[in-house]
Motif scaffolding. Sequence first.
Motif, PDB file in Angstrom:
ATOM      1  N   ASN A  82     -14.025 -11.653  66.696  1.00  0.00           N
ATOM      2  CA  ASN A  82     -14.144 -10.481  67.567  1.00  0.00           C
ATOM      3  C   ASN A  82     -13.543 -10.748  68.937  1.00  0.00           C
ATOM      4  N   GLY A  83     -13.736 -11.976  69.444  1.00  0.00           N
ATOM      5  CA  GLY A  83     -13.159 -12.329  70.733  1.00  0.00           C
ATOM      6  C   GLY A  83     -11.646 -12.377  70.706  1.00  0.00           C
ATOM      7  N   GLN A 116      -6.689 -20.411  68.989  1.00  0.00           N
ATOM      8  CA  GLN A 116      -5.296 -20.865  69.011  1.00  0.00           C
ATOM      9  C   GLN A 116      -4.372 -19.782  68.457  1.00  0.00           C
ATOM     10  N   ALA A 117      -4.781 -19.139  67.366  1.00  0.00           N
ATOM     11  CA  ALA A 117      -3.981 -18.069  66.784  1.00  0.00           C
ATOM     12  C   ALA A 117      -3.847 -16.899  67.743  1.00  0.00           C
ATOM     13  N   TYR A 118      -4.916 -16.590  68.466  1.00  0.00           N
ATOM     14  CA  TYR A 118      -4.880 -15.491  69.440  1.00  0.00           C
ATOM     15  C   TYR A 118      -3.863 -15.780  70.538  1.00  0.00           C
ATOM     16  N   ARG A 119      -3.841 -17.037  71.023  1.00  0.00           N
ATOM     17  CA  ARG A 119      -2.873 -17.401  72.063  1.00  0.00           C
ATOM     18  C   ARG A 119      -1.448 -17.337  71.547  1.00  0.00           C
ATOM     19  N   ARG A 120      -1.261 -17.621  70.268  1.00  0.00           N
ATOM     20  CA  ARG A 120       0.088 -17.578  69.674  1.00  0.00           C
ATOM     21  C   ARG A 120       0.504 -16.158  69.296  1.00  0.00           C
ATOM     22  N   ALA A 155       4.124 -21.058  63.521  1.00  0.00           N
ATOM     23  CA  ALA A 155       3.301 -19.853  63.443  1.00  0.00           C
ATOM     24  C   ALA A 155       3.402 -19.051  64.733  1.00  0.00           C
ATOM     25  N   GLY A 156       3.503 -17.709  64.561  1.00  0.00           N
ATOM     26  CA  GLY A 156       3.651 -16.850  65.725  1.00  0.00           C
ATOM     27  C   GLY A 156       3.213 -15.428  65.451  1.00  0.00           C
TER      28      GLY A 156
END
Length: 375
Positions: free
Chosen positions: A152-153, A129-133, A105-106
């Motif tokens: 929101n973050g 985790q998704a935000y970092r990816r 995932a990316g």
Amino acid sequence: MLDESLLDDPDALALADHRALLRGAAEAGARVRTAVRHAAEAGVNDLKPDGRPRGLLIAGPGTASVGVAELLATLAGASCPVTRIHPTGVAPAAGALRWDLPGWAGPVDLLLVATPDGTEPGLGILVEQAYRRGCTVVAVAPAGSPVTEAVNGAHGLFVPMATAPYEQEEPLAASAPGVLWALLTPLLALVDRTGLIAAPPGALDKVADRLDQVAERCGPAIATYSNPAKTLAAELAESLPVIWTEGVSAEPAGRRFAAALAELAGRPALTAQLPEALASHSVLLSGPLAAGADPEDFFRDRVEEAQALHARVVLLRDRPLGGLSAAPAARELALSHDTAISELEPEDGSELETLAELIAITDFAAVYVALASGA
């Protein structure tokens, strides 16, 4: 035991319906309209994506998330892979569940979070985790829930779930009528903007209209003889439902029906898709569960011993691919083993409309089975 007399007593049904399941089923169309409005207010209709995502990732707890993932995968077809992220944990409680993004995932993938609870810490961790990816995140959950802050973050898009005031009194069952549409509808509006599925506001309005039509046909005031949901519930009394599906849309509807029977009514059911079902369930229909396997045993104590559980085929059909149908062979197999068969086939319409009709009728049937059996 199923109390069939309860089915034609609207007042008794209302008294037995402590979880407001019938109300939720009747309000499914209204739930779709409210969800469409919430999606528009959240800005979904104004989105202008750069292109289609490489893949859709769906996360959330229980049957509701499974249903959303299966329906989106069915409607998307080969245009985009849809992957449900299965939770891990030691219990089904919100605090015990964890989700992890797959390694591939990316930034070109889209994470969809669908939860009728919204208090799961694991979903907040997943969103971070998704935000970092670099994944785009969209969530549908109750307004004000902790998931809202996490999305929101992560600079994602949050759509408040369409709920009713009476649902705040106790946690919703994931298979409760209305929950599926409250979670699915905003995501349909979203993927329409990406070009993966054709679900413009007009199409969703037709889905709501079809759900209203089913509610008129299957409501508690409609007698069993002219009510397809009550008829199906009565036919399933003392039976093991063997749900066979034919057509792309019928497959997720069949699995949804089996899940609703288990969660709402405490009734087991088997599912399989035609034509493979003819081979995989042929031994089942000729074994101890077949209707003709153990005819009235002269020595059975009819007071102390429960009636034997026999299989009953429930055939859900929706336009088989290529016009080829295994339904005649299914009927022949069932009847050759003295197994009764019930059939449901939606009226003509778009894939979304026919899917909605099958789900709505079987949702009502699962509710009637639950209420008439005292679940």
